[in-house]
Design a protein around this motif. Structure first.
Motif, mmCIF file in Angstrom:
data_model
loop_
_atom_site.group_PDB
_atom_site.id
_atom_site.type_symbol
_atom_site.label_atom_id
_atom_site.label_comp_id
_atom_site.label_asym_id
_atom_site.label_seq_id
_atom_site.Cartn_x
_atom_site.Cartn_y
_atom_site.Cartn_z
ATOM 1 N N GLN A 141 66.713 77.171 14.406
ATOM 2 C CA GLN A 141 66.326 78.072 13.322
ATOM 3 C C GLN A 141 65.112 77.519 12.576
ATOM 4 O O GLN A 141 64.166 78.251 12.256
ATOM 5 C CB GLN A 141 67.489 78.261 12.349
ATOM 6 C CG GLN A 141 67.153 79.115 11.120
ATOM 7 C CD GLN A 141 66.879 80.563 11.486
ATOM 8 O OE1 GLN A 141 67.804 81.306 11.818
ATOM 9 N NE2 GLN A 141 65.613 80.962 11.437
ATOM 10 N N LYS A 142 65.127 76.240 12.311
ATOM 11 C CA LYS A 142 64.020 75.602 11.605
ATOM 12 C C LYS A 142 62.728 75.715 12.403
ATOM 13 O O LYS A 142 61.660 76.034 11.855
ATOM 14 C CB LYS A 142 64.365 74.133 11.351
ATOM 15 C CG LYS A 142 63.344 73.370 10.541
ATOM 16 C CD LYS A 142 63.814 71.939 10.313
ATOM 17 C CE LYS A 142 62.784 71.143 9.526
ATOM 18 N NZ LYS A 142 63.232 69.728 9.315
ATOM 19 N N ARG A 143 62.806 75.467 13.693
ATOM 20 C CA ARG A 143 61.614 75.534 14.554
ATOM 21 C C ARG A 143 61.090 76.968 14.679
ATOM 22 O O ARG A 143 59.880 77.202 14.684
ATOM 23 C CB ARG A 143 61.950 74.988 15.938
ATOM 24 C CG ARG A 143 62.323 73.518 15.944
ATOM 25 C CD ARG A 143 61.158 72.639 15.554
ATOM 26 N NE ARG A 143 61.412 71.245 15.828
ATOM 27 C CZ ARG A 143 60.475 70.296 15.834
ATOM 28 N NH1 ARG A 143 59.232 70.626 15.555
ATOM 29 N NH2 ARG A 143 60.783 69.048 16.084
ATOM 30 N N ILE A 144 61.992 77.906 14.800
ATOM 31 C CA ILE A 144 61.591 79.318 14.901
ATOM 32 C C ILE A 144 60.887 79.758 13.619
ATOM 33 O O ILE A 144 59.882 80.482 13.651
ATOM 34 C CB ILE A 144 62.815 80.205 15.199
ATOM 35 C CG1 ILE A 144 63.347 79.898 16.605
ATOM 36 C CG2 ILE A 144 62.457 81.686 15.078
ATOM 37 C CD1 ILE A 144 64.736 80.434 16.866
ATOM 38 N N ASN A 145 61.395 79.296 12.486
ATOM 39 C CA ASN A 145 60.760 79.615 11.205
ATOM 40 C C ASN A 145 59.348 79.038 11.109
ATOM 41 O O ASN A 145 58.519 79.535 10.336
ATOM 42 C CB ASN A 145 61.611 79.076 10.047
ATOM 43 C CG ASN A 145 62.908 79.840 9.877
ATOM 44 O OD1 ASN A 145 63.052 80.962 10.373
ATOM 45 N ND2 ASN A 145 63.871 79.240 9.196
ATOM 46 N N GLN A 146 59.080 77.996 11.886
ATOM 47 C CA GLN A 146 57.742 77.404 11.932
ATOM 48 C C GLN A 146 56.834 78.123 12.927
ATOM 49 O O GLN A 146 55.678 77.739 13.110
ATOM 50 C CB GLN A 146 57.850 75.926 12.320
ATOM 51 C CG GLN A 146 58.558 75.063 11.280
ATOM 52 C CD GLN A 146 58.907 73.681 11.815
ATOM 53 O OE1 GLN A 146 58.680 73.363 12.981
ATOM 54 N NE2 GLN A 146 59.469 72.850 10.956
ATOM 55 N N GLY A 147 57.356 79.167 13.571
ATOM 56 C CA GLY A 147 56.557 79.941 14.516
ATOM 57 C C GLY A 147 56.593 79.430 15.940
ATOM 58 O O GLY A 147 55.819 79.882 16.784
ATOM 59 N N LEU A 148 57.497 78.486 16.223
ATOM 60 C CA LEU A 148 57.585 77.918 17.564
ATOM 61 C C LEU A 148 58.574 78.697 18.427
ATOM 62 O O LEU A 148 59.464 79.374 17.924
ATOM 63 C CB LEU A 148 58.021 76.457 17.489
ATOM 64 C CG LEU A 148 57.112 75.525 16.680
ATOM 65 C CD1 LEU A 148 57.739 74.142 16.580
ATOM 66 C CD2 LEU A 148 55.730 75.437 17.309
#
Length: 255
Positions: A141-148
């Motif tokens: 979730q954290k990585r997806i929120n960073q656009g990854l």
């Protein structure tokens, strides 16, 4: 003749670890700087792609990539592929230009130097721990929120039986894709098992074929759809593997 092959394979396997390590040492200061902050990850990813190209070239591999659909630079995706070789990591890096993060087994942390960066840039999972699996969802979730984007090899590991074309898929990738409404990008690696399997005395330089398939949408899907998405994704990759085998047999009737 067999003795010469064994000598070649032994030297070639050792050479793999040498050619994997030298670029890391050469770029070490820049790699370390790029992982000091989360905003530096795209720069780390660019260097990782250079590292992957050097390894593939150094091992005598060349690749041909066919794409049915291009990734949108402003979206995140769930990348999945069949997993039969250590060079699957390198081939995924050269195939996908948009920054993504691997979800992988924690055992790879033990590889000298490589493991140092692997531990700090990938989402690690201990498949024997339910708590670890829960942390994967939080980290994703954290990585997806960073656009990854996220990359998972859904077979969950490499089977010891190399006669298996494609092992059963685990649920994790599809649960994540549904939970975060990520399009699934099935990718087929056609030759990695033959080129560089986990069997020490095997492999050869040569072509690695890659097929990036049309995306499987998850928008509006619920967990009840997980098994259908999993089955559909498995079928797409499995059929392409059979097609790759068929084309190879036609081109090499005596192989």
């Amino acid at each position: 003749m067999k003795g010469l092959k064994i000598i070649f394979w032994a030297i070639w396997r050792v050479w793999f670890y040498i050619v994997m390590t030298i670029p890391i040492l050469a770029m070490f200061p820049f790699l370390v700087l790029s992982i000091l902050t989360e905003s530096g990850y795209p720069y780390f990813f660019k260097m990782a792609r250079i590292w992957a190209r050097i390894i593939l070239f150094g091992m005598g591999f060349y690749y041909k990539i066919e794409r049915e659909q291009e990734l949108d630079k402003d979206k995140s995706y769930m990348l999945i592929a069949n997993h039969t070789s250590m060079v699957d990591i390198m081939l995924m890096l050269v195939t996908i230009r948009k920054p993504f993060v691997f979800v992988g087994k924690k055992e790879l942390v033990k590889i000298p130097i490589f493991g140092f960066f692997y531990k700090r840039t990938c989402i690690l999972v201990d498949r024997s721990s339910s708590r670890s699996k829960h942390r994967v969802f939080e980290s994703a979730q954290k990585r997806i929120n960073q656009g990854l984007s996220i990359c998972i090899f859904p077979e969950g590991g490499v089977t010891d039986d190399e006669s298996i074309i494609l092992d059963h898929f685990k649920d994790g990738a599809f649960r994540l894709a549904i939970e975060h409404q990520l399009p699934i990008v099935p990718i087929t690696f056609g030759d990695n098992k033959e080129r560089f399997s986990f069997t020490f005395f095997s492999g050869s330089p040569g072509l690695m074929r890659v097929k990036v398939h049309s995306f499987i949408e998850t928008e509006g899907k619920a967990m009840a759809d997980k098994n259908n998405l999993k089955s559909h994704s498995w079928k797409v990759i499995h059929e392409q593997l059979l097609d790759f085998q068929k084309k190879k047999s036609l081109n090499n009737p005596f192989n």
